[in-house]
Design an enzyme around this catalytic site. Structure first.
Site, PDB file in Angstrom:
ATOM      1  N   ASP A  10     -12.296  -8.908   4.501  1.00  0.00           N
ATOM      2  CA  ASP A  10     -13.558  -8.901   3.744  1.00  0.00           C
ATOM      3  C   ASP A  10     -14.154 -10.304   3.706  1.00  0.00           C
ATOM      4  O   ASP A  10     -15.366 -10.486   3.846  1.00  0.00           O
ATOM      5  CB  ASP A  10     -13.339  -8.424   2.292  1.00  0.00           C
ATOM      6  CG  ASP A  10     -13.582  -6.928   2.132  1.00  0.00           C
ATOM      7  OD1 ASP A  10     -13.430  -6.191   3.134  1.00  0.00           O
ATOM      8  OD2 ASP A  10     -13.917  -6.494   1.013  1.00  0.00           O
ATOM      9  N   LYS A  33       3.016 -15.385   2.894  1.00  0.00           N
ATOM     10  CA  LYS A  33       3.240 -16.133   1.652  1.00  0.00           C
ATOM     11  C   LYS A  33       4.738 -16.412   1.590  1.00  0.00           C
ATOM     12  O   LYS A  33       5.444 -15.984   0.663  1.00  0.00           O
ATOM     13  CB  LYS A  33       2.738 -15.300   0.457  1.00  0.00           C
ATOM     14  CG  LYS A  33       2.734 -16.026  -0.859  1.00  0.00           C
ATOM     15  CD  LYS A  33       1.617 -17.056  -0.998  1.00  0.00           C
ATOM     16  CE  LYS A  33       1.770 -17.834  -2.293  1.00  0.00           C
ATOM     17  NZ  LYS A  33       0.825 -18.963  -2.398  1.00  0.00           N
ATOM     18  N   ASP A  64      -6.395  -6.944   4.225  1.00  0.00           N
ATOM     19  CA  ASP A  64      -7.501  -6.276   3.521  1.00  0.00           C
ATOM     20  C   ASP A  64      -8.429  -7.329   2.931  1.00  0.00           C
ATOM     21  O   ASP A  64      -9.649  -7.297   3.111  1.00  0.00           O
ATOM     22  CB  ASP A  64      -6.932  -5.383   2.410  1.00  0.00           C
ATOM     23  CG  ASP A  64      -8.031  -4.700   1.608  1.00  0.00           C
ATOM     24  OD1 ASP A  64      -8.972  -4.198   2.234  1.00  0.00           O
ATOM     25  OD2 ASP A  64      -7.934  -4.692   0.371  1.00  0.00           O
ATOM     26  N   ASP A  78      -3.084 -18.195   0.806  1.00  0.00           N
ATOM     27  CA  ASP A  78      -4.079 -18.864  -0.049  1.00  0.00           C
ATOM     28  C   ASP A  78      -4.801 -19.959   0.728  1.00  0.00           C
ATOM     29  O   ASP A  78      -6.023 -20.103   0.656  1.00  0.00           O
ATOM     30  CB  ASP A  78      -3.428 -19.414  -1.336  1.00  0.00           C
ATOM     31  CG  ASP A  78      -2.157 -20.206  -1.079  1.00  0.00           C
ATOM     32  OD1 ASP A  78      -1.613 -20.136   0.040  1.00  0.00           O
ATOM     33  OD2 ASP A  78      -1.702 -20.905  -2.006  1.00  0.00           O
ATOM     34  N   TYR A  99       0.820  -1.212   0.000  1.00  0.00           N
ATOM     35  CA  TYR A  99       0.000   0.000   0.000  1.00  0.00           C
ATOM     36  C   TYR A  99       0.853   1.261   0.000  1.00  0.00           C
ATOM     37  O   TYR A  99       0.458   2.282  -0.555  1.00  0.00           O
ATOM     38  CB  TYR A  99      -0.902   0.034   1.242  1.00  0.00           C
ATOM     39  CG  TYR A  99      -2.220  -0.676   1.099  1.00  0.00           C
ATOM     40  CD1 TYR A  99      -2.273  -2.050   0.910  1.00  0.00           C
ATOM     41  CD2 TYR A  99      -3.419   0.027   1.177  1.00  0.00           C
ATOM     42  CE1 TYR A  99      -3.477  -2.706   0.790  1.00  0.00           C
ATOM     43  CE2 TYR A  99      -4.633  -0.620   1.066  1.00  0.00           C
ATOM     44  CZ  TYR A  99      -4.661  -1.987   0.872  1.00  0.00           C
ATOM     45  OH  TYR A  99      -5.856  -2.625   0.754  1.00  0.00           O
TER      46      TYR A  99
HETATM   47  C1  IPM Z   1     -10.380  -1.078   3.843  1.00  0.00           C
HETATM   48  C2  IPM Z   1     -10.599  -0.523   2.459  1.00  0.00           C
HETATM   49  C3  IPM Z   1      -9.427   0.392   2.132  1.00  0.00           C
HETATM   50  C4  IPM Z   1      -8.168  -0.444   2.173  1.00  0.00           C
HETATM   51  C5  IPM Z   1      -9.553   1.125   0.798  1.00  0.00           C
HETATM   52  C6  IPM Z   1     -10.858   1.886   0.692  1.00  0.00           C
HETATM   53  C7  IPM Z   1      -8.379   2.031   0.555  1.00  0.00           C
HETATM   54  O1  IPM Z   1     -10.742  -1.537   1.545  1.00  0.00           O
HETATM   55  O2  IPM Z   1     -10.300  -0.285   4.804  1.00  0.00           O
HETATM   56  O3  IPM Z   1     -10.296  -2.293   3.967  1.00  0.00           O
HETATM   57  O4  IPM Z   1      -7.843  -1.108   1.193  1.00  0.00           O
HETATM   58  O5  IPM Z   1      -7.490  -0.431   3.200  1.00  0.00           O
HETATM   59 MG    MG Z   2     -10.840  -3.483   2.418  1.00  0.00          MG
END
Ligand code: IPM
Ligand code: MG
Length: 364
Positions: A252, A192, A248, A224, A143
């Site tokens: 999710d 990884k 990240d 993975d 990032y």
């Molecule tokens: C999160 C989001 C952010 C990230 C984006 C919006 C930059 O996906 O907070 O997980 O990737 O960190």
């Molecule tokens: Mg995210």
């Protein structure tokens, strides 16, 4: 004298202002119930800040956050700004605020509420007992590494670099061990290491400091495989610690175990008690302004703030119990409703939680 806590509030874009309004109601009720005193200060951030000030992260907002004891953030972003140049994107503001406030540690719990097991796309028996936390490194890795374009032999190339130093790895890994120590004492370190040099450094560092936490059971999981195991045996995870981009993605995925991303809170922490708290979900532009967004993730973020930054454990527990009470009673916003025609709105959900909170405290 009551200790006054300064809370910087950044409502942001899309559904941000709607869900933040409900979280503020909850905080105000805790002032009455627990005799707390909060001072709220409001600032612009994200798309709305781009529109009004020409930058996603105005100096005034950053200064406001630095003055505060903690920050509550709604959500940022939306299609309106998606085609902007990098400097004029809400996401750039988000990365900027994390870096500027030194928030290297992102804590994302994923808890499957029993009464919502059916809201997930996974089988209820697989989800049974799932209660995990992703501890994600937040200010390093790909990032923040150097990024550029160049002309290669076959035309344009793009380069993103992933850099981690030992200190960055060590502080987040320690955070992972410490969070695990306060829970079921199991830590999955995700990397990884079969391919990436940063991951090999990561694993070496984990192995070097692991003996300092002999009570924590450690497993190394390749990213993975972790993605797969999260779907196969989610309940076996306690704490997952990992680098920025893996975190990240996995957070999710973990969010979807719970049925709705509208339920998940998060904390971004640095060295001291200061923290930035926000729902894991985004600004949901498709439902913004309709009063139907789920405010629970933001309200649970307040509970996290109370626990981690202020040490208000009783109020944190009461907020969580109030949320559970309202869900157990069958109330649902559209995102978690089985029968959408029965769904309630953002404000109604907030009011029910505020009422349940009072009951929780009176009966405690
Ligand atoms: C999160 C989001 C952010 C990230 C984006 C919006 C930059 O996906 O907070 O997980 O990737 O960190
Ligand atoms: Mg995210």
């Amino acid at each position: 004298m009551t200790d006054v806590k300064r809370i910087a509030v950044i409502a942001g874009d899309g559904i941000g202002p709607e869900v933040v309004a409900e979280a503020i109601k909850v905080m105000k009720r805790t002032e009455e119930l627990f005799n707390y005193k909060f001072e709220f200060e409001f600032g612009l951030f994200g798309g709305i800040a781009i529109d009004e000030t020409g930058t996603p992260l105005p100096e005034a907002t950053l200064d406001m956050c630095k003055r505060a004891d903690s920050v509550l953030l709604g959500a940022v972003g939306g299609p309106k700004w998606d085609n902007n140049s990098k400097e004029l994107r809400p996401e750039t503001g988000l990365l900027g605020i994390r870096k500027a406030l030194g928030l290297f540690s992102n804590i994302r719990p994923a808890v499957v509420f029993d009464c919502l097991k059916d809201a997930s796309t996974l089988k209820p028996e697989v989800l049974e007992g799932t209660d995990l936390i992703v501890v994600r490194e937040l200010t390093g890795g790909i990032y923040f590494g150097e990024k550029f374009r160049r002309e290669g032999e076959r035309g344009q190339e793009a380069v993103d670099t992933c850099v981690y130093n030992v200190e960055e790895v060590e502080r987040i890994v320690r955070q992972g061990f410490e969070v695990a120590q306060k829970r079921r004492k199991k830590l999955a370190s995700v990397d990884k290491a079969n391919v990436l040099e940063t991951s090999r450094l990561w694993r070496e560092t984990v192995n070097r400091i692991a003996p300092e936490y002999p009570d924590v059971e450690l497993e190394h999981v390749l990213v993975d495989n972790c993605a797969m195991q999260l779907l196969r045996r989610p309940a076996s995870f306690d704490v997952i610690v990992t680098e920025n981009m893996f975190g990240d993605i996995l957070s999710d995925e973990a969010a979807m175990l719970t049925g709705s991303i509208g339920m998940l809170s998060s904390a971004s922490l640095g060295e001291g008690s200061f923290g930035l708290y926000e729902p894991v979900h985004g600004s949901a532009p498709d439902i913004a302004g309709q009063g139907i967004a789920n405010p629970i993730a933001t309200i649970l973020s307040v509970a996290l703030m109370f626990r981690l930054t202020f040490g208000y454990e009783d109020a944190a527990n009461a907020i969580e119990a109030a949320v559970k009470q309202v869900l157990d009673a069958g109330h649902r916003t559209g995102d978690i409703a089985v029968d959408r025609s029965q769904a309630i709105g953002t404000e109604q959900m907030g009011n029910l939680i505020v009422a349940a909170l009072s009951e929780q405290v009176v009966s405690a």
